[in-house]
Design an enzyme around this catalytic site. Structure first.
Site, PDB file in Angstrom:
ATOM      1  N   GLY A 174       0.647  -0.957  -0.732  1.00 45.57           N
ATOM      2  CA  GLY A 174       0.226  -0.062   0.683  1.00 45.57           C
ATOM      3  C   GLY A 174       0.950   1.709   0.104  1.00 45.57           C
ATOM      4  O   GLY A 174       0.236   2.528  -0.418  1.00 45.57           O
ATOM      5  N   GLU A 177       1.862   1.866  -3.589  1.00 47.68           N
ATOM      6  CA  GLU A 177       0.265   2.487  -3.923  1.00 47.68           C
ATOM      7  C   GLU A 177      -0.179   4.020  -4.169  1.00 47.68           C
ATOM      8  O   GLU A 177      -0.876   4.371  -4.128  1.00 47.68           O
ATOM      9  CB  GLU A 177      -0.852   1.719  -3.830  1.00 47.68           C
ATOM     10  N   GLU A 197       2.527  -8.094  -1.796  1.00 48.67           N
ATOM     11  CA  GLU A 197       1.792  -8.697  -1.257  1.00 48.67           C
ATOM     12  C   GLU A 197       1.376 -10.015  -1.248  1.00 48.67           C
ATOM     13  O   GLU A 197       0.362 -11.378  -0.209  1.00 48.67           O
ATOM     14  CB  GLU A 197       0.605  -8.136  -1.766  1.00 48.67           C
TER      15      GLU A 197
HETATM   16  N1  CAA Z   1       1.831  -3.854   9.004  1.00 45.90           N
HETATM   17  C1  CAA Z   1       2.538  -3.902  10.123  1.00 45.90           C
HETATM   18  N2  CAA Z   1       3.414  -3.707  11.091  1.00 45.90           N
HETATM   19  C2  CAA Z   1       4.502  -3.266  10.634  1.00 45.90           C
HETATM   20  C3  CAA Z   1       4.737  -3.420   8.562  1.00 45.90           C
HETATM   21  C4  CAA Z   1       2.837  -3.290   8.052  1.00 45.90           C
HETATM   22  N3  CAA Z   1       2.834  -3.650   6.705  1.00 45.90           N
HETATM   23  N4  CAA Z   1       6.006  -3.239   8.244  1.00 45.90           N
HETATM   24  C5  CAA Z   1       6.195  -3.792   9.519  1.00 45.90           C
HETATM   25  N5  CAA Z   1       5.729  -3.483  10.060  1.00 45.90           N
HETATM   26  C6  CAA Z   1       6.510  -4.008  11.646  1.00 45.90           C
HETATM   27  C7  CAA Z   1       7.490  -5.206  11.790  1.00 45.90           C
HETATM   28  O1  CAA Z   1       6.257  -5.805  12.534  1.00 45.90           O
HETATM   29  C8  CAA Z   1       8.410  -4.726  13.146  1.00 45.90           C
HETATM   30  O2  CAA Z   1       7.273  -4.335  14.174  1.00 45.90           O
HETATM   31  P1  CAA Z   1       8.340  -4.741  15.625  1.00 45.90           P
HETATM   32  O3  CAA Z   1       8.749  -4.139  16.403  1.00 45.90           O
HETATM   33  O4  CAA Z   1       6.685  -5.160  16.731  1.00 45.90           O
HETATM   34  O5  CAA Z   1       8.186  -6.408  15.240  1.00 45.90           O
HETATM   35  C9  CAA Z   1       8.276  -2.592  12.834  1.00 45.90           C
HETATM   36  O6  CAA Z   1       7.441  -2.771  11.906  1.00 45.90           O
HETATM   37  C10 CAA Z   1       9.851  -3.096  12.056  1.00 45.90           C
HETATM   38  O7  CAA Z   1       9.708  -3.996  11.219  1.00 45.90           O
HETATM   39  P2  CAA Z   1      10.631  -5.170  10.844  1.00 45.90           P
HETATM   40  O8  CAA Z   1      11.634  -5.675  11.892  1.00 45.90           O
HETATM   41  O9  CAA Z   1      10.619  -6.231   9.854  1.00 45.90           O
HETATM   42  O10 CAA Z   1      12.157  -4.221   9.339  1.00 45.90           O
HETATM   43  P3  CAA Z   1      13.162  -4.950   8.954  1.00 45.90           P
HETATM   44  O11 CAA Z   1      13.759  -3.377   8.692  1.00 45.90           O
HETATM   45  O12 CAA Z   1      13.653  -5.986   9.509  1.00 45.90           O
HETATM   46  O13 CAA Z   1      11.880  -5.290   7.397  1.00 45.90           O
HETATM   47  C11 CAA Z   1      10.617  -5.441   5.894  1.00 45.90           C
HETATM   48  C12 CAA Z   1      11.391  -4.452   6.447  1.00 45.90           C
HETATM   49  C13 CAA Z   1      11.447  -5.333   4.784  1.00 45.90           C
HETATM   50  C14 CAA Z   1       9.540  -3.472   5.068  1.00 45.90           C
HETATM   51  C15 CAA Z   1       9.790  -5.564   6.330  1.00 45.90           C
HETATM   52  O14 CAA Z   1       9.259  -5.099   7.626  1.00 45.90           O
HETATM   53  C16 CAA Z   1       8.250  -5.979   5.677  1.00 45.90           C
HETATM   54  O15 CAA Z   1       9.114  -6.861   4.946  1.00 45.90           O
HETATM   55  N6  CAA Z   1       7.039  -5.209   6.224  1.00 45.90           N
HETATM   56  C17 CAA Z   1       5.820  -5.567   5.473  1.00 45.90           C
HETATM   57  C18 CAA Z   1       6.047  -5.460   4.103  1.00 45.90           C
HETATM   58  C19 CAA Z   1       4.381  -5.971   3.308  1.00 45.90           C
HETATM   59  O16 CAA Z   1       4.586  -7.575   3.078  1.00 45.90           O
HETATM   60  N7  CAA Z   1       3.316  -4.957   2.743  1.00 45.90           N
HETATM   61  C20 CAA Z   1       2.510  -5.458   2.108  1.00 45.90           C
HETATM   62  C21 CAA Z   1       1.401  -5.212   3.645  1.00 45.90           C
HETATM   63  S1  CAA Z   1      -0.013  -5.500   2.909  1.00 45.90           S
HETATM   64  C22 CAA Z   1      -0.699  -4.500   1.287  1.00 45.90           C
HETATM   65  O17 CAA Z   1      -0.067  -3.162   1.514  1.00 45.90           O
HETATM   66  C23 CAA Z   1      -2.339  -4.481   1.261  1.00 45.90           C
HETATM   67  C24 CAA Z   1      -2.750  -3.198  -0.091  1.00 45.90           C
HETATM   68  O18 CAA Z   1      -2.061  -3.127  -1.268  1.00 45.90           O
HETATM   69  C25 CAA Z   1      -3.407  -2.784   0.469  1.00 45.90           C
END
Ligand code: CAA
Length: 326
Positions: A174, A177, A197
């Site tokens: 998102g 996006e 995603e």
């Molecule tokens: N939602 C909720 N929490 C999130 C998040 C998300 N999208 N992305 C990161 N966080 C949180 C993590 O859970 C973590 O929290 P805690 O410290 O409580 O564990 C904190 O942010 C820091 O993140 P990381 O420890 O994972 O940081 P990193 O540097 O090791 O990794 C990252 C960074 C690669 C961006 C990884 O956080 C990640 O893969 N995040 C998810 C990305 C993702 O999948 N986005 C798509 C979401 S779905 C969507 O967007 C649907 C749509 O189109 C509408």
């Protein structure tokens, strides 16, 4: 005939100055060299979702300083609205509250006569790492349809004035996006764009499958969306036309540059800028023939503006134009 369609184009843009009402919130001594977030309009206490109704309620929300997930600042003599996504502890994950606040703030800024352009950026090491997965996990199909979630968030793309995304780190899911719904993307050196995603067993839901393909082409968009692991760094995003350029240096320098671009836009005639944005965006929705027709109607509509007379007179008289935004 031509005049009719020009008038219609003007009406569609809703240029009623009565809708434009400046807020009486403390203005900020901003300049591109003086970012002062300590004065920003942010705070706590938004219970539930900000209303998505009239600009009035949104302006109340801003003036009462009740946002909790974003910071909003007016800079450059209040001509530029700077919005900072402010959930750095979760990489600015887009919770429902954050997105409601963002859309409300954009609507308010869009309605303010003095504001000529907006900027969205993120606090910390991310622009936004996507929709908040904790918010999403337990939703069911009825929630998605009944709450218009996340389709309502597409409202970012309905804002009339230009929005610059200053992407300072992760712009994933998102987050990517939201950047794609903005009009100009400036990428910081650490920007990373991706649609992961599929790793969560879902697909992009805020226009990613539709907008990304237009920026990077089908093959790259497919690889990014289907593998969930093909990310674009800042240079690649620039080379592919996703970002308009890469800004070297720190996050502050990126924001400073975004403010400088926004301030240049804000110097122009507001209605002409809005018409230009509408004309360019029609290329997303219309074929070439229809798009050129729309551009011609909007071009004609600019000749109903005092600013068009002023702009051309100023050129001929070899002076700077003094636009009055009508
Ligand atoms: N939602 C909720 N929490 C999130 C998040 C998300 N999208 N992305 C990161 N966080 C949180 C993590 O859970 C973590 O929290 P805690 O410290 O409580 O564990 C904190 O942010 C820091 O993140 P990381 O420890 O994972 O940081 P990193 O540097 O090791 O990794 C990252 C960074 C690669 C961006 C990884 O956080 C990640 O893969 N995040 C998810 C990305 C993702 O999948 N986005 C798509 C979401 S779905 C969507 O967007 C649907 C749509 O189109 C509408």
């Amino acid at each position: 005939m031509f005049v009719d369609s020009a008038c219609k184009a003007l009406q569609q843009l809703h240029f009623s100055s009565s809708r434009w009402h400046p807020l009486r919130w403390s203005s900020l001594p901003g300049s591109s060299s003086n970012l002062n977030f300590s004065h920003s309009i942010s705070s706590s206490g938004l219970s539930g979702h900000a209303s998505d109704t009239a600009v009035h309620s949104a302006s109340d929300a801003l003036s009462k300083q009740i946002y909790k997930c974003i910071e909003v600042t007016l800079v450059e003599q209040e001509t530029v609205g700077l919005i900072v996504l402010n959930r750095p502890e979760v990489l600015n994950a887009l919770s429902e509250d954050l997105m409601h606040e963002l859309v409300d703030a954009l609507r308010v800024l869009d309605s303010m006569q003095k504001v000529g352009a907006m900027i969205i950026t993120g606090k910390g090491k991310a622009f936004a790492a996507g929709a908040d997965i904790k918010d999403l996990k337990d939703k069911n199909i009825a929630d998605i349809f009944m709450l218009e979630f996340p389709s309502k968030w597409n409202d970012v793309s309905k804002i009339k004035k230009p929005i610059i995304a200053a992407v300072n780190g992760y712009a994933l899911g998102g987050g990517c996006e939201v950047a794609l719904m903005c009009d100009i993307i400036l990428a910081g050196e650490k920007a990373v764009f991706g649609q992961p995603e599929i790793n969560l067993g879902t697909i992009p839901g805020m226009g990613g499958t539709q907008r990304l393909i237009r920026e990077v082409g089908k093959s790259s968009a497919m690889e990014m969306i289907l593998t969930g692991s093909r990310f674009l760094d800042a240079q690649e995003a620039y080379q592919r036309g996703l970002a308009s350029r890469v800004v070297a240096g720190s996050n502050d320098e990126l924001v400073k540059e975004a403010i400088s671009v926004a301030a240049k836009i804000a110097l122009q005639s507001r209605p002409a800028v809005v018409m230009a944005k509408a004309a360019v965006n029609s290329a997303y929705e219309l074929g070439l023939h229809e798009g050129v027709k729309k551009e011609q109607a909007l071009f004609g509509a600019t000749f109903a503006l005092a600013d068009q007379k002023e702009g051309m007179s100023a050129f001929i008289e070899k002076r700077q134009p003094q636009f009055v935004h009508t």
